[in-house]
Design a protein around this motif. Structure first.
Motif, short mmCIF file in Angstrom:
data_model
loop_
_atom_site.label_atom_id
_atom_site.label_comp_id
_atom_site.label_asym_id
_atom_site.label_seq_id
_atom_site.Cartn_x
_atom_site.Cartn_y
_atom_site.Cartn_z
N SER A 89 0.69 -1.12 -0.05
CA SER A 89 0.21 0.06 -0.05
C SER A 89 1.18 1.39 -0.10
O SER A 89 0.61 2.18 -0.27
N ALA A 90 2.29 1.16 0.82
CA ALA A 90 3.46 1.76 0.17
C ALA A 90 3.04 2.84 -0.73
O ALA A 90 3.68 3.52 -1.30
N LEU A 91 2.91 1.63 -1.82
CA LEU A 91 3.32 2.18 -2.92
C LEU A 91 2.94 2.77 -3.53
O LEU A 91 2.79 3.95 -5.02
N MET A 92 1.56 3.42 -2.92
CA MET A 92 0.46 4.18 -3.90
C MET A 92 1.04 5.07 -3.98
O MET A 92 0.43 5.87 -4.81
N SER A 93 1.83 6.10 -3.23
CA SER A 93 2.39 6.86 -3.00
C SER A 93 3.39 7.44 -4.04
O SER A 93 4.04 8.80 -4.03
N LEU A 94 4.07 6.22 -4.83
CA LEU A 94 5.44 6.13 -5.70
C LEU A 94 5.14 7.28 -6.80
O LEU A 94 5.77 8.81 -6.97
N PRO A 95 3.42 7.21 -7.27
CA PRO A 95 3.72 8.26 -8.54
C PRO A 95 3.69 9.82 -8.42
O PRO A 95 4.14 10.36 -9.01
N SER A 96 3.21 9.59 -6.86
CA SER A 96 2.86 11.14 -6.09
C SER A 96 4.32 11.30 -6.17
O SER A 96 4.43 12.82 -6.64
N LEU A 97 4.61 10.92 -5.73
CA LEU A 97 6.03 11.45 -5.27
C LEU A 97 6.33 11.57 -6.87
O LEU A 97 8.06 12.69 -6.84
N LEU A 98 7.11 10.89 -7.39
CA LEU A 98 7.51 11.02 -8.82
C LEU A 98 7.51 11.43 -9.92
O LEU A 98 7.86 13.07 -10.00
N TYR A 99 5.95 12.00 -9.65
CA TYR A 99 5.73 13.95 -10.06
C TYR A 99 6.13 14.64 -9.19
O TYR A 99 6.48 15.87 -10.09
N ALA A 100 5.94 14.85 -8.10
CA ALA A 100 6.60 16.27 -7.74
C ALA A 100 7.20 16.61 -7.22
O ALA A 100 8.16 17.49 -7.78
N LEU A 101 8.63 15.01 -7.50
CA LEU A 101 10.14 15.82 -7.70
C LEU A 101 10.57 15.67 -9.05
O LEU A 101 11.47 16.58 -9.30
N ALA A 102 9.93 15.63 -10.24
CA ALA A 102 9.98 15.95 -11.37
C ALA A 102 9.39 17.53 -11.56
O ALA A 102 10.03 18.46 -12.53
N ASN A 103 8.74 17.81 -11.04
CA ASN A 103 8.26 18.85 -11.04
C ASN A 103 7.97 20.11 -10.12
O ASN A 103 8.21 21.54 -9.75
N GLY A 104 9.33 19.52 -9.45
CA GLY A 104 10.17 20.77 -7.55
C GLY A 104 8.37 20.46 -6.72
O GLY A 104 8.73 22.16 -6.18
N GLU A 105 7.72 20.18 -7.24
CA GLU A 105 6.50 20.56 -5.54
C GLU A 105 7.36 20.25 -4.56
O GLU A 105 7.76 18.78 -4.44
#
Length: 490
Positions: free
Chosen positions: A25-41
């Motif tokens: 279930s922890a992996l559900m955060s992974l797409p948003s983490l990658l998106y945030a890192l890629a876009n500097g959020e």
């Protein structure tokens, strides 16, 4: 081996499974983490913290009992599925608390439960102002919840040896839970996920071609095929005001509302004829057409829309949205005249076809219970007659009819109990009816104070609504069986 040792090994096996699922279930955060890192959020920190915290908890639970082995029974499947959904909801709530909009515990659990159960109700306003990584996260919850977290685990983690058939039976929706598309249950789960993901991709491409930007197209595709209803905008589909996009949504909401086994056969055999050969699909499409016309006439004659074409456009969208328990809206329907608001809410009780991502009781069950009622009427007129319940021209066994009747009875009792509980907390009757319908049927929008959001609800009311969403997603039996004394007796 003694009974005490067996029970101990059973408990260790269950703990091993729960630990693995917490980590998954922890992996559900992974797409948003990658998106945030890629876009500097700045939200990247919150998603990373949520992943590390839940991953650590999962590892601590799993590692000491990683070698435990026990052959699971059906009752273990019910316990695991219910436990997994509760765990997943709690884990998924963490980012809502750590990142914007930094919700309190009750609000965060409600939002995560709404996402994972594909209900689509929300306590958030100003959604378009949220960081895009948070907007994406809400849709990812729909994506994982649409086909079911447990089916995902059975599909990609067969090495857990978690008794796939027991979990599949407890997790799958509809009255025919034992049917498998492939000889191995893990392959069945993978096939379902392949079809499901393929439809999400096709829907995203259609939205993109239809005029959405790529981010909105991807997000709304996950919500559409999962029949979830979350949107990146407070106005939902009304934000786009596009008849083309609404038509695309109708097509994919209907596809999400059909049995995914039919989609799998269509892909394997390159044929579409079996869709209309299925009696449940035919009845589903009849309801869509008939309800759209009735609701359109009611809204038009009541003066809600100036032109009949406009009335039909919005009515058809809301009929499909509510029947599939997606919950998307264009104009909203709570203020429509005549029978439209109540009629649209009632459609959510029917839901889509068995084996779909929709909520509600499922059309197959409604068909059976109606035909059982008609059989009883015939029996009263002809006491010595022999009448059968048939679906699709085939006889339905008495055991299935009794099971379906029991399910519908229990479903209604749970609905009444939750509605009474909400009224006991001070909610007015209209809002209590709308909220219970919206949550137990996994619909999303309700009536009264919850026509658009659940912000008016306090902590206890939100916990009741969260329970209703999980109970509805697990079709009542899976969760309530844990409350019976017989379940805990060996």
């Amino acid at each position: 081996m003694s009974e005490g040792v067996l029970l101990g090994e059973r408990g260790r096996t269950l703990l091993r499974i729960f630990g693995a699922i917490v980590g998954l279930s922890a992996l559900m955060s992974l797409p948003s983490l990658l998106y945030a890192l890629a876009n500097g959020e700045a939200t990247a920190v919150a998603f990373l913290e949520a992943m590390l915290l839940s991953g650590a908890v999962g590892f601590v639970l799993w590692y000491p009992v990683r070698h435990a082995r026990y052959e699971l029974r059906l009752r273990d499947g019910f316990l695991i599925v219910s436990g997994v959904w509760v765990i997943a909801v709690l884990v998924a709530a963490l980012p809502f608390m750590l990142a914007e909009p930094r919700l309190g515990l009750a609000d965060a659990v409600f939002e995560s439960a709404s996402g994972l159960t594909t209900t689509g109700a929300t306590v958030i306003t100003g959604i378009e102002q949220l960081p895009r990584s948070v907007q994406l996260y809400r849709m990812v919850l729909h994506y994982f919840g649409g086909m079911g977290i447990v089916i995902l685990a059975v599909a990609i983690l067969p090495m857990l040896r978690i008794g796939g058939m027991q979990l599949f039976r407890a997790e799958a929706t509809g009255p025919q839970k034992d049917s498998k598309l492939t000889p191995r249950i893990a392959d069945t789960a993978k096939a379902l996920w392949l079809v499901y993901t393929g439809l999400v991709v096709l829907c995203a491409l259609a939205y993109w071609v239809g005029g959405m930007d790529f981010f909105d197209a991807a997000c709304h595709a996950m919500a559409t095929v999962a029949t979830g209803g979350f949107s990146n905008y407070d106005a939902s589909f009304g934000h786009f005001d596009s008849a083309l996009l609404e038509a695309i949504a109708i097509v994919f909401m209907i596809l999400g509302g059909l049995n995914f086994g039919l989609h799998w056969y269509a892909w394997r055999r390159a044929t579409l004829g079996h869709y209309l050969a299925d009696s449940e699909v035919r009845q589903f499409l009849r309801i869509v057409v008939a309800a759209s016309l009735v609701v359109a006439l009611s809204a038009w004659w009541g003066g809600r829309f100036e032109h009949g074409g406009e009335a039909l456009r919005h009515s058809a969208f809301h009929v499909v949205s509510n029947l599939t328990t997606t919950g998307f809206g264009t104009t909203g329907f709570a203020d429509w005249p005549g029978l439209a608001p109540l009629g649209l809410m009632v459609l959510s009780f029917i839901g889509g076809c068995a084996g779909s991502t929709t909520g509600g009781m499922k059309l197959a069950r409604v068909q059976m219970i109606v035909r059982q009622g008609l059989r009883e009427l015939k029996q009263l007129v002809h006491p010595k007659g022999q009448f059968l319940v048939k679906v699709g021209g085939k006889r339905v066994s008495e055991s299935v009819v009794i099971t379906v009747a029991g399910f519908c009875t229990l479903y209604v009792l749970v609905f009444v109990a939750i509605m009474l509980a909400l009224t006991a907390t001070g909610v007015d009757i209209l809002t209590a009816f709308g909220a219970t319908t919206a949550t137990l049927n996994n619909l999303g929008p309700g009536l009264g104070e919850v026509a658009t959001t659940f912000q008016a609800f306090d902590g206890l009311q939100l916990w009741l609504a969260s329970f209703a969403m999980v109970a509805g997603r697990l079709e009542v039996f899976t969760l309530l069986v844990l409350l019976t004394p017989q379940f805990w007796r060996d």
